[in-house]
Design a protein around this motif. Structure first.
Motif, PDB file in Angstrom:
ATOM      1  N   ALA A 318       0.795  -1.225   0.000  1.00 22.89           N
ATOM      2  CA  ALA A 318       0.000   0.000   0.000  1.00 22.89           C
ATOM      3  C   ALA A 318       0.835   1.286   0.000  1.00 22.89           C
ATOM      4  N   PRO A 319       1.927   1.411   0.803  1.00 17.27           N
ATOM      5  CA  PRO A 319       2.696   2.663   0.768  1.00 17.27           C
ATOM      6  C   PRO A 319       3.364   2.939  -0.579  1.00 17.27           C
ATOM      7  N   MET A 320       3.443   1.935  -1.455  1.00 18.75           N
ATOM      8  CA  MET A 320       4.059   2.146  -2.765  1.00 18.75           C
ATOM      9  C   MET A 320       3.118   2.830  -3.755  1.00 18.75           C
ATOM     10  N   LEU A 321       1.856   2.988  -3.386  1.00 19.03           N
ATOM     11  CA  LEU A 321       0.884   3.616  -4.279  1.00 19.03           C
ATOM     12  C   LEU A 321       0.984   5.134  -4.148  1.00 19.03           C
ATOM     13  N   HIS A 322       1.513   5.763  -5.160  1.00 15.87           N
ATOM     14  CA  HIS A 322       1.662   7.227  -5.178  1.00 15.87           C
ATOM     15  C   HIS A 322       0.983   7.779  -6.428  1.00 15.87           C
ATOM     16  N   GLY A 323       0.287   8.903  -6.266  1.00 17.78           N
ATOM     17  CA  GLY A 323      -0.374   9.516  -7.405  1.00 17.78           C
ATOM     18  C   GLY A 323      -1.599   8.729  -7.818  1.00 17.78           C
ATOM     19  N   SER A 324      -1.749   8.514  -9.109  1.00 20.35           N
ATOM     20  CA  SER A 324      -2.870   7.738  -9.627  1.00 20.35           C
ATOM     21  C   SER A 324      -2.497   7.192 -10.995  1.00 20.35           C
ATOM     22  N   ALA A 325      -3.170   6.133 -11.400  1.00 24.05           N
ATOM     23  CA  ALA A 325      -2.938   5.567 -12.731  1.00 24.05           C
ATOM     24  C   ALA A 325      -3.382   6.538 -13.813  1.00 24.05           C
ATOM     25  N   ARG A 326      -4.408   7.314 -13.539  1.00 26.93           N
ATOM     26  CA  ARG A 326      -4.895   8.298 -14.516  1.00 26.93           C
ATOM     27  C   ARG A 326      -3.801   9.301 -14.862  1.00 26.93           C
ATOM     28  N   GLU A 327      -3.195   9.869 -13.818  1.00 30.34           N
ATOM     29  CA  GLU A 327      -2.144  10.866 -14.053  1.00 30.34           C
ATOM     30  C   GLU A 327      -0.921  10.245 -14.719  1.00 30.34           C
ATOM     31  N   GLN A 328      -0.542   9.073 -14.285  1.00 31.60           N
ATOM     32  CA  GLN A 328       0.639   8.442 -14.867  1.00 31.60           C
ATOM     33  C   GLN A 328       0.437   8.113 -16.334  1.00 31.60           C
ATOM     34  N   ALA A 329      -0.774   7.735 -16.711  1.00 28.74           N
ATOM     35  CA  ALA A 329      -1.040   7.453 -18.125  1.00 28.74           C
ATOM     36  C   ALA A 329      -0.941   8.719 -18.953  1.00 28.74           C
ATOM     37  N   VAL A 330      -1.490   9.821 -18.458  1.00 37.20           N
ATOM     38  CA  VAL A 330      -1.429  11.096 -19.189  1.00 37.20           C
ATOM     39  C   VAL A 330       0.002  11.620 -19.225  1.00 37.20           C
ATOM     40  N   GLN A 331       0.718  11.499 -18.110  1.00 41.34           N
ATOM     41  CA  GLN A 331       2.102  11.964 -18.074  1.00 41.34           C
ATOM     42  C   GLN A 331       2.979  11.166 -19.026  1.00 41.34           C
ATOM     43  N   SER A 332       2.738   9.867 -19.129  1.00 35.59           N
ATOM     44  CA  SER A 332       3.504   9.040 -20.059  1.00 35.59           C
ATOM     45  C   SER A 332       3.233   9.446 -21.501  1.00 35.59           C
ATOM     46  N   ALA A 333       1.974   9.729 -21.808  1.00 32.58           N
ATOM     47  CA  ALA A 333       1.630  10.137 -23.177  1.00 32.58           C
ATOM     48  C   ALA A 333       2.199  11.510 -23.504  1.00 32.58           C
ATOM     49  N   ALA A 334       2.229  12.424 -22.514  1.00 32.59           N
ATOM     50  CA  ALA A 334       2.728  13.780 -22.750  1.00 32.59           C
ATOM     51  C   ALA A 334       4.236  13.877 -22.598  1.00 32.59           C
ATOM     52  N   GLY A 335       4.877  12.855 -22.038  1.00 34.27           N
ATOM     53  CA  GLY A 335       6.313  12.900 -21.823  1.00 34.27           C
ATOM     54  C   GLY A 335       6.730  13.901 -20.776  1.00 34.27           C
ATOM     55  N   SER A 336       5.851  14.183 -19.833  1.00 36.78           N
ATOM     56  CA  SER A 336       6.140  15.161 -18.778  1.00 36.78           C
ATOM     57  C   SER A 336       5.494  14.704 -17.486  1.00 36.78           C
ATOM     58  N   THR A 337       6.194  14.899 -16.367  1.00 38.44           N
ATOM     59  CA  THR A 337       5.661  14.527 -15.059  1.00 38.44           C
ATOM     60  C   THR A 337       4.962  15.689 -14.360  1.00 38.44           C
ATOM     61  N   THR A 338       4.830  16.811 -15.065  1.00 38.93           N
ATOM     62  CA  THR A 338       4.196  17.989 -14.457  1.00 38.93           C
ATOM     63  C   THR A 338       2.713  18.080 -14.788  1.00 38.93           C
ATOM     64  N   VAL A 339       2.217  17.157 -15.595  1.00 34.16           N
ATOM     65  CA  VAL A 339       0.803  17.176 -15.968  1.00 34.16           C
ATOM     66  C   VAL A 339      -0.026  16.620 -14.814  1.00 34.16           C
ATOM     67  N   HIS A 340      -1.058  17.341 -14.425  1.00 33.77           N
ATOM     68  CA  HIS A 340      -1.929  16.897 -13.337  1.00 33.77           C
ATOM     69  C   HIS A 340      -3.383  16.974 -13.785  1.00 33.77           C
ATOM     70  N   LEU A 341      -4.146  15.966 -13.423  1.00 37.75           N
ATOM     71  CA  LEU A 341      -5.546  15.900 -13.812  1.00 37.75           C
ATOM     72  C   LEU A 341      -6.437  16.324 -12.660  1.00 37.75           C
TER      73      LEU A 341
END
Length: 412
Positions: A318-341
């Protein structure tokens, strides 16, 4: 020329990801274990022991209280170590200590977290050392449970005011349900193992105690399963956009491991509910202490130990869960970790589906509890019918003593 500015001590290196996960795991384990054990003592063990005698009740409460106090005391260094991971300058543990009640919202919550868990330990300690009158037992357990549950709640309370108060309250309530019922499940399994150790309950009292305790814990565990499943479904909806993200994002894969562990835990619980518990009831109804002792001291603790290991593994993931899958999917597509939903917004269809899921889970749990109880009663009645003829034959064949001379009945 003297130095005008004192040198700022450099912060020690951050712990490795493995060490950081272990520290967070220890904090969650102790914070959840304390109220979980107290809740088990209050709701399950004490009422079951009351059906036996006061000595058993006293022994059960003392053993569980000692374990609970130990977890509460260990929670203090565990929480401080977890806070120290966020420090950036100087001694991390000193910075963590001084962050308590430092005037910020986060400092207030951290201070309350440690204060409340210590208060819970103080309230339960008289039961652990047998210094409290019997009439105070339930009152001290209730007070300790409230303090422990409040300490656990501080981990999810918002540190700052938000614009959307209603949504914040709803999310906080869902998290608290997830944590509180998870703690009751964890503490219940740990309490069952603690009481299964020989020497706590007299051999002659084990049948009466365990039959009642297991049945009561089954009801608590099934309630916890429903609460955890429903709150987990909401958290899944909030953080994941479809099953594909369970494989395509780090958050999703980690969550997938947690779901698999929870599924295995659920399967073991079903096996207990529909197979092992009815057999224990049948053994007790037949008056056969040997199979009952074998089930309780071998099979049942082994299954409970595996369930406890699975819960500990869930707390590790459980402590390894950071952020969300939604944000990580968008950040991966945009190539940036600053994108937030922005947070998801629930529409009418979401509420309809959520209500249907809630009703379905409740129906399954109620039906499962009733069916397992029916199976247990049928097995117990069949065992009683089998035991009566055997007892009758034993009485007819038993030798009779008359006038100091042993002879068989009917020998003339």
């Amino acid at each position: 020329m003297p130095t005008l500015l004192a040198a700022v001590p450099a912060a020690p290196p951050l712990p490795s990801p493995t060490a950081a996960t272990a520290i967070a795991w220890a904090a969650w384990l102790t914070l959840m274990g304390f109220p979980g054990l107290v809740a088990f003592a209050l709701v399950t063990a004490d009422p079951a022991a009351r059906r036996v005698d006061e000595g058993t009740r006293h022994a059960v409460t003392t053993r569980l209280s000692r374990c609970a106090v130990l977890l509460a005391v260990l929670a203090v260094p565990a929480v401080l170590a977890d806070l120290a991971q966020d420090a950036t300058t100087g001694s991390r543990y000193s910075a963590a200590w001084h962050s308590l009640y430092d005037g910020t919202g986060a400092g207030l919550l951290a201070g309350l977290e440690i204060t409340l868990v210590l208060l819970g330990a103080v309230l339960v300690a008289p039961l652990a050392v047998r210094a409290a009158p019997h009439r105070w037992r339930r009152g001290l357990l209730v007070a300790g449970l409230v303090a422990g549950a409040a300490a656990l709640a501080t981990t999810k309370l918002p540190a700052e005011a938000t614009d959307d108060l209603a949504r914040t309250c709803w999310k906080t309530a869902v998290w608290l349900v997830h944590l509180w019922f998870g703690a009751s499940w964890l503490g219940g399994l740990a309490g069952l193992l603690v009481l299964a150790v020989p020497g706590v309950i007299a051999p002659g009292d084990r049948g009466a105690f365990w039959s009642a305790a297991i049945r009561r814990f089954s009801a608590v565990a099934m309630t916890g399963v429903g609460a955890i499943a429903l709150s987990g479904l909401f958290l899944y909806w909030s953080h994941v956009d479809g099953p594909s993200q369970l494989l395509s994002t780090l958050y999703g894969r980690t969550l997938g491991v947690k779901i698999v562990l929870f599924g295995a835990l659920l399967l073991l619980g079903i096996a207990n509910q529909f197979w092992l518990h009815p057999r224990i009831e049948a053994a007790r109804a037949a008056g056969d202490t040997r199979p009952l002792r074998t089930l309780l001291l071998r099979r049942f603790p082994a299954v409970v130990a595996v369930e406890l290991v699975l819960i500990l593994a869930i707390l590790l993931v459980a402590p390894m869960l950071h952020g969300s899958a939604r944000e990580q999917a968008v950040q991966s597509a945009a190539g940036s970790t600053t994108v937030h939903l922005p947070d998801k917004q629930a529409g009418p269809l979401t509420w309809v589906l959520g209500s249907a899921e809630t009703l379905a889970v409740l129906a399954v749990l109620i039906a499962g509890y009733r069916v397992s109880g029916r199976i247990a009663r049928r097995r117990a009645e069949a065992a009683r019918r089998t035991a009566r003829p055997a007892a009758g034959r034993g009485a007819r064949d038993r030798p009779v003593v008359s006038g100091g001379t042993r002879r068989s009945r009917g020998s003339g």
